[in-house]
Design an enzyme around this catalytic site. Structure first.
Site, short mmCIF file in Angstrom:
data_model
loop_
_atom_site.label_atom_id
_atom_site.label_comp_id
_atom_site.label_asym_id
_atom_site.label_seq_id
_atom_site.Cartn_x
_atom_site.Cartn_y
_atom_site.Cartn_z
N TYR A 1 -6.37 10.38 5.01
CA TYR A 1 -5.09 10.74 4.42
C TYR A 1 -5.29 11.51 3.11
O TYR A 1 -6.40 11.83 2.73
CB TYR A 1 -4.24 9.49 4.22
CG TYR A 1 -3.72 8.91 5.52
CD1 TYR A 1 -2.88 9.65 6.34
CD2 TYR A 1 -4.09 7.63 5.94
CE1 TYR A 1 -2.41 9.12 7.55
CE2 TYR A 1 -3.63 7.11 7.14
CZ TYR A 1 -2.79 7.86 7.94
OH TYR A 1 -2.33 7.35 9.13
N ARG B 1 -7.79 1.51 -1.91
CA ARG B 1 -8.53 1.50 -0.64
C ARG B 1 -9.32 2.79 -0.54
O ARG B 1 -8.76 3.89 -0.53
CB ARG B 1 -7.59 1.36 0.57
CG ARG B 1 -8.40 1.08 1.84
CD ARG B 1 -7.57 0.52 2.97
NE ARG B 1 -8.30 -0.57 3.63
CZ ARG B 1 -8.05 -1.00 4.86
NH1 ARG B 1 -7.09 -0.45 5.58
NH2 ARG B 1 -8.75 -1.97 5.39
N ARG C 1 -7.37 -6.79 13.12
CA ARG C 1 -7.00 -6.82 14.55
C ARG C 1 -6.90 -8.25 15.10
O ARG C 1 -6.04 -8.54 15.92
CB ARG C 1 -8.00 -6.01 15.38
CG ARG C 1 -8.15 -4.56 14.94
CD ARG C 1 -6.90 -3.73 15.17
NE ARG C 1 -6.67 -2.83 14.04
CZ ARG C 1 -5.61 -2.05 13.90
NH1 ARG C 1 -4.67 -2.03 14.82
NH2 ARG C 1 -5.46 -1.29 12.84
N GLN D 1 0.84 -1.19 0.00
CA GLN D 1 0.00 0.00 0.00
C GLN D 1 0.88 1.24 0.00
O GLN D 1 1.79 1.38 0.82
CB GLN D 1 -0.91 0.02 1.23
CG GLN D 1 -1.94 1.15 1.18
CD GLN D 1 -2.74 1.27 2.47
OE1 GLN D 1 -2.22 1.67 3.50
NE2 GLN D 1 -4.02 0.89 2.41
#
Length: 330
Positions: free
Chosen positions: A171, A219, A313, A101
């Site tokens: 971002y 993404r 996670r 990424q």
């Protein structure tokens, strides 16, 4: 055969099952952004046994001004390629495919980390970080497009199986997509297609750098979950344009909400967004978000909410999660 265990062919990318390890920042790189022994050890541990079909490496900065944090991985110059080759090789030896990424933090960057004033689409306070960035000129936007393409070229040269463009979690590219931070009145602002003009330019530049057969993922922060922010309807327009531009996979997450949905802890909490995007594109869609139970992953795939399931996670906390999940439904 369980949905989770079905193979999937995406262009040149042959996946053995539908289980993905999504990008999660580790802050384990060297201070200069190069691959460290700690990074190699971490990804070796997470991918051992080949139970994950695809690993998307944590966000890596395309230029110094876009560095998000200390000890973040770099794809900003050719000196990092040798270390990245080692990283790709370890994941391949463990039987998984590896995608990298690439990202620019934009106004989420910190001058204390980058050494320069943060930049963004508009001189508007970042909703997550608080700082007001320098508003980019067209020429400066063009330079960042070039840096994304150069970074993608390095990813391919290092032996990865694909590259993911990061436009989520508040971002840089998410800042252009979101009306919360994009107040431009030129061709890079306005309606959704104006706000994703930079995305389409980056997709074109990346495709030119990596060739026709190298998978490009994107993404997408598909909703900001706040009044005046992006919505699922915006993301349907954007996803259609990305697919038409040659993106091979859409990876769904949150926008300025980050990787959570406020007040929602259910398994696969981004499923309404991934389902909305799946309605309008024929390319595969990845769903992540709070998925910790293999049956939840199986049900989300069975219900057509996504084509691939990202488990973050749970894998972060238990390196054997994927092994146990796959063995439990075989």
């Amino acid at each position: 055969m369980p949905y989770l265990l079905q193979p999937l062919q995406i262009g040149s990318l042959a996946l053995t099952n539908r289980l993905v390890m999504p990008p999660m920042a580790t802050s384990k790189a060297e201070t200069n952004g190069k691959v460290s022994s700690a990074i190699l050890k971490y990804y070796n541990e997470k991918t051992a046994g080949g139970y994950l079909s695809l690993v998307i490496i944590e966000h890596s900065f395309v230029q110094q001004a876009g560095k998000a944090s200390e000890n973040q991985l770099s794809v900003a110059d050719d000196s990092v390629i040798e270390g990245l080759k080692e990283l790709a090789a370890i994941i391949h030896r463990n039987g998984a495919k590896a995608v990298m990424q690439i990202n620019h933090a934009g106004s989420a960057a910190d001058k204390a980390v980058t050494g320069v004033t943060p930049v963004g689409p508009s001189a508007v306070k970042n909703p997550r970080k608080g700082g007001v960035p320098h508003e980019l000129s067209r020429e400066e936007i063009g330079e960042i497009v070039v840096d994304f393409a150069a970074a993608a070229g390095r990813v391919k040269e290092a032996g990865f199986d694909g590259v993911e463009i990061h436009s989520a979690h508040g971002y840089f590219l998410n800042q252009f997509f979101s009306p919360l931070t994009n107040r431009r009145t030129d061709e890079y602002g306005g309606d959704v297609l104006g706000r994703i003009r930079i995305h389409l330019q980056i997709i074109d530049a990346v495709r030119a750098a990596v060739g026709q057969d190298f998978p490009i993922l994107l993404r997408l922060g598909a909703s900001d979950y706040v009044d005046g922010g992006t919505t699922a309807a915006d993301s349907q327009i954007a996803a259609r344009a990305f697919a038409k531009a040659g993106v091979n996979v859409i990876d769904i997450s949150g926008g300025f909400s980050g990787y959570i949905v406020p007040g929602n802890n259910e398994q696969g909490y981004f499923a309404p967004l991934s389902a909305a995007v799946k309605e309008v594109v024929s390319i595969p869609v990845i769903l992540t978000g709070g998925i910790t139970e293999v049956q939840a992953a199986e049900q989300l795939l069975a219900a057509g909410k996504a084509d691939l399931i990202g488990v973050g996670r749970a894998v972060f906390q238990d390196s054997l999660w994927a092994q146990k999940a796959v063995n439990s439904i075989r």
